[in-house]
Design a protein around this motif. Sequence first.
Motif, mmCIF file in Angstrom:
data_model
loop_
_atom_site.group_PDB
_atom_site.id
_atom_site.type_symbol
_atom_site.label_atom_id
_atom_site.label_comp_id
_atom_site.label_asym_id
_atom_site.label_seq_id
_atom_site.Cartn_x
_atom_site.Cartn_y
_atom_site.Cartn_z
ATOM 1 N N TYR A 111 0.767 -1.038 -0.079
ATOM 2 C CA TYR A 111 0.203 -0.018 -0.041
ATOM 3 C C TYR A 111 0.901 1.208 0.051
ATOM 4 O O TYR A 111 1.738 1.492 0.920
ATOM 5 C CB TYR A 111 -0.991 -0.062 1.292
ATOM 6 C CG TYR A 111 -1.868 1.042 1.101
ATOM 7 C CD1 TYR A 111 -3.205 0.866 0.731
ATOM 8 C CD2 TYR A 111 -1.741 2.285 1.806
ATOM 9 C CE1 TYR A 111 -4.190 1.716 0.582
ATOM 10 C CE2 TYR A 111 -2.744 3.479 1.702
ATOM 11 C CZ TYR A 111 -4.077 3.010 1.165
ATOM 12 O OH TYR A 111 -4.791 4.013 1.223
ATOM 13 N N LYS A 416 -7.746 -4.719 13.346
ATOM 14 C CA LYS A 416 -6.865 -3.308 13.208
ATOM 15 C C LYS A 416 -7.727 -2.296 12.561
ATOM 16 O O LYS A 416 -8.441 -2.550 11.848
ATOM 17 C CB LYS A 416 -5.569 -3.185 12.070
ATOM 18 C CG LYS A 416 -4.883 -2.380 11.992
ATOM 19 C CD LYS A 416 -3.648 -2.542 11.076
ATOM 20 C CE LYS A 416 -2.582 -1.780 10.788
ATOM 21 N NZ LYS A 416 -1.539 -1.891 10.120
ATOM 22 N N ASP A 426 -11.051 2.611 7.934
ATOM 23 C CA ASP A 426 -10.636 1.307 7.497
ATOM 24 C C ASP A 426 -10.267 0.363 8.615
ATOM 25 O O ASP A 426 -10.363 0.745 9.571
ATOM 26 C CB ASP A 426 -9.378 1.286 6.664
ATOM 27 C CG ASP A 426 -9.233 2.173 5.472
ATOM 28 O OD1 ASP A 426 -10.494 2.585 5.036
ATOM 29 O OD2 ASP A 426 -8.373 2.289 4.648
ATOM 30 N N SER A 427 -10.117 -0.777 8.196
ATOM 31 C CA SER A 427 -10.253 -2.001 9.335
ATOM 32 C C SER A 427 -9.940 -3.155 8.508
ATOM 33 O O SER A 427 -9.891 -3.549 7.424
ATOM 34 C CB SER A 427 -11.484 -1.967 10.214
ATOM 35 O OG SER A 427 -12.546 -2.401 9.401
ATOM 36 N N GLU A 428 -9.407 -4.056 9.569
ATOM 37 C CA GLU A 428 -8.765 -5.530 9.101
ATOM 38 C C GLU A 428 -9.232 -6.393 10.224
ATOM 39 O O GLU A 428 -8.890 -6.119 11.131
ATOM 40 C CB GLU A 428 -7.484 -5.551 8.719
ATOM 41 C CG GLU A 428 -7.054 -4.619 7.718
ATOM 42 C CD GLU A 428 -5.277 -4.471 7.397
ATOM 43 O OE1 GLU A 428 -4.832 -5.284 8.285
ATOM 44 O OE2 GLU A 428 -5.124 -3.955 7.007
ATOM 45 N N THR A 430 -8.725 -10.411 11.042
ATOM 46 C CA THR A 430 -7.964 -11.538 10.572
ATOM 47 C C THR A 430 -7.819 -12.737 11.257
ATOM 48 O O THR A 430 -7.964 -12.351 12.704
ATOM 49 C CB THR A 430 -6.559 -11.124 10.232
ATOM 50 O OG1 THR A 430 -5.866 -10.780 11.125
ATOM 51 C CG2 THR A 430 -6.510 -10.240 8.934
ATOM 52 N N GLY A 451 -10.047 -13.285 6.451
ATOM 53 C CA GLY A 451 -9.834 -11.796 6.642
ATOM 54 C C GLY A 451 -10.958 -10.983 6.278
ATOM 55 O O GLY A 451 -11.639 -11.356 5.070
ATOM 56 N N TYR A 453 -11.396 -7.070 4.905
ATOM 57 C CA TYR A 453 -10.547 -5.906 4.859
ATOM 58 C C TYR A 453 -11.369 -4.641 4.050
ATOM 59 O O TYR A 453 -12.147 -4.853 3.157
ATOM 60 C CB TYR A 453 -9.504 -6.243 4.185
ATOM 61 C CG TYR A 453 -8.618 -7.419 4.196
ATOM 62 C CD1 TYR A 453 -7.364 -7.091 5.192
ATOM 63 C CD2 TYR A 453 -9.014 -8.562 3.909
ATOM 64 C CE1 TYR A 453 -6.829 -8.194 5.547
ATOM 65 C CE2 TYR A 453 -8.130 -9.714 4.107
ATOM 66 C CZ TYR A 453 -6.989 -9.415 5.107
ATOM 67 O OH TYR A 453 -6.206 -10.871 5.694
ATOM 68 N N THR A 455 -10.749 -1.117 2.630
ATOM 69 C CA THR A 455 -9.337 -0.268 2.289
ATOM 70 C C THR A 455 -9.520 0.930 1.624
ATOM 71 O O THR A 455 -10.369 0.807 0.520
ATOM 72 C CB THR A 455 -8.359 -1.190 1.668
ATOM 73 O OG1 THR A 455 -8.363 -2.393 2.412
ATOM 74 C CG2 THR A 455 -7.118 -0.581 1.519
ATOM 75 N N ARG A 479 -13.726 -3.224 -0.431
ATOM 76 C CA ARG A 479 -14.147 -4.234 0.391
ATOM 77 C C ARG A 479 -13.696 -5.626 -0.029
ATOM 78 O O ARG A 479 -14.027 -6.041 -1.145
ATOM 79 C CB ARG A 479 -15.564 -4.106 0.823
ATOM 80 C CG ARG A 479 -16.034 -2.884 1.255
ATOM 81 C CD ARG A 479 -17.270 -2.784 1.661
ATOM 82 N NE ARG A 479 -18.030 -1.285 1.993
ATOM 83 C CZ ARG A 479 -18.349 -0.381 1.103
ATOM 84 N NH1 ARG A 479 -18.614 -0.813 -0.030
ATOM 85 N NH2 ARG A 479 -18.828 0.672 1.573
ATOM 86 N N THR A 480 -13.125 -6.364 0.805
ATOM 87 C CA THR A 480 -12.398 -7.801 0.668
ATOM 88 C C THR A 480 -12.628 -8.644 1.416
ATOM 89 O O THR A 480 -12.534 -8.287 2.729
ATOM 90 C CB THR A 480 -11.130 -7.607 -0.012
ATOM 91 O OG1 THR A 480 -10.835 -6.642 -1.023
ATOM 92 C CG2 THR A 480 -10.726 -9.243 -0.395
#
Length: 668
Positions: A111, A416, A426-428, A430, A451, A453, A455, A479-480
């Motif tokens: 990134y 995160k 944003d957030s993650e 996992t 996860g 994600y 972003t 969004r993933t």
Amino acid sequence: MFLLKSKYQVALILLFVTGTLFSQSQPARPGGAGNQEGPEQQNQGTSIKPDIRAWHLIDDFTFADTTAVDTLSNGYQVYNPIYQRSIANAHLGNLNTAYQSMILEDRETKYGNLFSNAFRVYLPDAKDLYFYNTKTPYVNLTYHFGGPKRRSEERIRVAYTQNVNKAWNVGAEYLLSSSVGQYQAQKADSETFRFFSSYDGVKYNFQAAFIYSKLKTYENGGLNRDKVDFEFQNLSPESVVVQFNSAERRITNRKLFFNHSLGIGNISVSKDDSIEVELPVSKIYHTFELEQDNMEYFIPDLPSYYTQDVLNPFYPNINSDTLQTMDSVRVNTMRNTFQIKFNEEANSLLKFGVRAYIVNDVSFYQFPKKPTNYDIVDGDYIPHYINTDTTLVTTALGGQIFKNLGKNFWWNAGVKIYFQGYRAGDSEITGKINSSFRIANDTAGFYGSGGIYLTTPELFETKYYSNHLQWDHNFGQKRTVRFKGGIRIPTKHLELSAEGRFMNNHIYWNFDGTPDQTDGVIQVYNARLTKLFNLGRFHSHNEVVYQHSSDQDIIPLPALALFNSTYYQNTLFKVLHFQLGFDFRYHTSYYAPFYMPATAQFTNQSIEKVGNYPWFDVFVNLQLKRARIYVKFDHVNQGYPNEPYYTTYNYPGNPRALKFGVSWNFYD
């Protein structure tokens, strides 16, 4: 070439002499690093047995994952670094040039470094660093050469490391790589220097590194289809007409990395042999990363590519300078991460560890801005270039619970959240599991990861200006959802895994080199099988990947990619180990991406499919004590079948060539 070869020779001689001097100045002596022999043995001059331990850092640089030092011949003939990471790649046909894995799972991106991601394998990152602990100085010399001589490619690596004392290690690595290329205007050079050090104390630890990477490539734009028909394989490579003869890319990357930790408190833990050891209850970490990434793209004689006989110019638009293209981008990033980890040994009730952290990124971007003033010289407009400066700050909080100890089951789960600055919102989330258990006489293990994600698009995905391309978009958050699971049976040399991804607001690149964003969900699935067959002295390593993309127009992927390496292995004169065999690569046809030199991006195209062509290499690997040697005949099947052999759209692969390499380890 003489200057280049001299550069190689100087680097080799200097580092070899340095390693030799250090080795001679650090004999086996009382109190030496890692020396476990008694005083009487030392006084008798008994040499220390070579012993080297290597590891790299994972989980945000808080966990040391031990790995073996590469000393085996298996797979040594796979010299191209992009094929060491993925079995199928879209690339420009030459070492040190842009590439993208055809397997979505294997693609590597970072990134904030959009314009250098296509060269990621040649620009090592902090997460790629390995640290060492040695009882004796360790030196590795590696050299690769491929012909013919006037179109040669050469790679040389010199690595040196030794312990100053039992806890403190220092080392350096130097890598030079150059390839003239088989086709016109394809020469590419890369150079990397790494200095690294680590200290493994009772309470305090650190890992530090400085990395300097420089890459210079000619960007020929691929075949000129106005002047070359589809039967390019019947021409000599040097007579194939390409788009550009003078376009050039330069990337310079500098990284400074320092990670250190301090143990807090003490706890006594019993090991399997009932020995009590003292471990810290918790650790605090601080990681400092500073990176400077510069990318420049030049076309010094732009008017020569816009003559009257050019029907379809490669770049339809000239936005500012009609005489030359001088696009440049700079990204400077400073990152500080503070963490606290409570070790799982200290949690006698729940038996898991806890980690919490805060990370702050400050990124400075500099890129061209549309000029507003011009000078007129001999009837030509000369623009006054102005750079756009942008500083982005982002802060995130995160946490993780984990179980890394035990013999049968390990797991972790983390979150995160970006709460301030450019990526706020944003957030993650996992998670990962791993296991090991017995099935009859075999050992097997299930594993899984996944996860979610959210972003924010990168700055250059939303806006950019250059001499040939420009855009200004208001893209939404990507969004993933990703999940993966598999089983491995080491005793059977078998591994089977499957991965799925759901991507909403996915950003992709149009054929004209500009980014775009979907407004729906794209699904991508893959299944991967890895299996080693052994029949006496014959061995066959196989890897097969099946992929499905729900929208091949947005994310084109080959349905099937496979790799096979089959060889006969034996020993001559009780000391010379050898492998004689072949490598085979294949992928089904698909609309392989088009490479856009102006931005170093692989873009979508629907003009021509690439693939359904076999690539055969034959090789012999030799190992004599500490030396490994390979001799390889690349693309031995050239002309069979007599079809175009592209590595991606408009870029032909290299014809057959003889290559060899040697790697030698020194431990004293």
